[in-house]
Scaffold this motif. Structure first.
Motif, PDB file in Angstrom:
ATOM      1  N   HIS A   1       0.816  -1.219  -0.060  1.00 35.97           N
ATOM      2  CA  HIS A   1      -0.166   0.081   0.066  1.00 35.97           C
ATOM      3  C   HIS A   1       0.878   1.272  -0.082  1.00 35.97           C
ATOM      4  O   HIS A   1       1.986   1.307   0.500  1.00 35.97           O
ATOM      5  N   GLN A   2       0.391   2.295  -0.650  1.00 34.29           N
ATOM      6  CA  GLN A   2       1.247   3.441  -0.770  1.00 34.29           C
ATOM      7  C   GLN A   2       0.907   4.730   0.255  1.00 34.29           C
ATOM      8  O   GLN A   2       0.767   5.894   0.002  1.00 34.29           O
ATOM      9  N   SER A   3       0.729   4.066   1.449  1.00 34.31           N
ATOM     10  CA  SER A   3       0.117   5.099   2.412  1.00 34.31           C
ATOM     11  C   SER A   3       0.927   4.519   3.884  1.00 34.31           C
ATOM     12  O   SER A   3       1.208   3.166   3.765  1.00 34.31           O
ATOM     13  N   CYS A   4       0.956   5.325   4.822  1.00 33.45           N
ATOM     14  CA  CYS A   4       1.287   4.777   6.173  1.00 33.45           C
ATOM     15  C   CYS A   4       0.157   4.958   6.974  1.00 33.45           C
ATOM     16  O   CYS A   4      -0.666   6.051   6.784  1.00 33.45           O
ATOM     17  N   PHE A   5       0.054   4.356   8.319  1.00 33.18           N
ATOM     18  CA  PHE A   5      -1.057   4.399   9.124  1.00 33.18           C
ATOM     19  C   PHE A   5      -0.420   4.537  10.765  1.00 33.18           C
ATOM     20  O   PHE A   5       0.472   3.817  10.861  1.00 33.18           O
ATOM     21  N   LEU A   6      -1.222   5.460  11.431  1.00 37.79           N
ATOM     22  CA  LEU A   6      -0.628   5.672  12.766  1.00 37.79           C
ATOM     23  C   LEU A   6      -1.872   5.374  13.458  1.00 37.79           C
ATOM     24  O   LEU A   6      -3.038   5.326  13.284  1.00 37.79           O
ATOM     25  N   ARG A   7      -1.519   5.156  14.823  1.00 38.19           N
ATOM     26  CA  ARG A   7      -2.495   4.925  15.998  1.00 38.19           C
ATOM     27  C   ARG A   7      -1.699   5.186  17.265  1.00 38.19           C
ATOM     28  O   ARG A   7      -0.412   4.801  17.278  1.00 38.19           O
TER      29      ARG A   7
END
Length: 213
Positions: free
Chosen positions: A106-112
């Protein structure tokens, strides 16, 4: 009469004076040498350690995973390689309480935000006192969990507002906030999952899906 020779009373005080002066100078030189040695930067040991964690998955195939442990900066970076030879990255930033997922597909990063269970799992690796670079987990004793994270497409983060570890990881991607959810439901599709194993014999499969706008 000519000048008389110096008396013993005047000779010995002069000898004691020069002896005392020489000893004092020697002491000063020794102290200065020690201080200069202490001020010279000493090489510091490496704060990062690469640890490979091996555990079989539910089908018996070994999970290809390694972790870079940076105790100085309280960072643990996992690299997880899938069966298709694609490597995803998961960064645990203990100092800022954030987890950043960088999936290979996927061409995104994800934060939590990190939760207590995340701190417990990462602490088992960050604060362990071991020189081993290879950790083998028992497949029979490993607890397997599944987590779902919902992604809001409108929750894009400005990368310039993030600190250096996250900027460096996701400088070429968009970044989105996520939140824990019960599950995608039948109407939503799971887009990808990342499996992470910790030395505490816990493996977590983190799956992402997009929430309705």
């Amino acid at each position: 009469m000519g000048g008389s020779a110096a008396s013993p009373k005047s000779y010995f005080p002069q000898k004691a004076f020069w002896f005392s002066l020489s000893a004092s100078l020697l002491l000063i030189i020794t102290v200065l040498s020690v201080m200069m040695h202490l001020r010279v930067p000493q090489p510091r040991p490496q704060s990062s350690q690469i640890v490979r964690i091996t555990v079989p998955d539910q089908t018996g195939v070994l999970i290809n995973q390694s972790a870079v442990v940076d105790q100085k900066n309280h960072l643990v970076t996992f690299s997880v390689t899938s069966a298709a030879n694609q490597t995803s990255t998961v960064l645990f930033d203990m100092k800022r309480g954030l987890i950043c997922y960088k999936p290979a597909e996927h061409q995104s990063c994800f934060l939590r935000q990190m939760e207590k269970s995340d701190y417990d799992n990462v602490n088992s690796l960050l604060h362990q006192s071991t020189d081993k670079s290879q950790l083998e987990l028992s497949g029979n004793d490993t607890q397997r969990q599944m987590e779902f994270l919902g992604v809001l497409a409108t929750s894009q983060v400005d990368v310039s507002t993030l600190e250096e570890p996250l900027q460096a990881l996701c400088q070429d991607r968009s970044i989105h906030w996520t939140r824990r959810a019960e599950g995608p439901g039948k109407q939503r599709l799971v887009y990808f999952c990342i499996d992470i194993c910790f030395p505490s014999n816990i493996c977590v499969s983190v799956c992402f899906y997009y929430l309705p706008e």
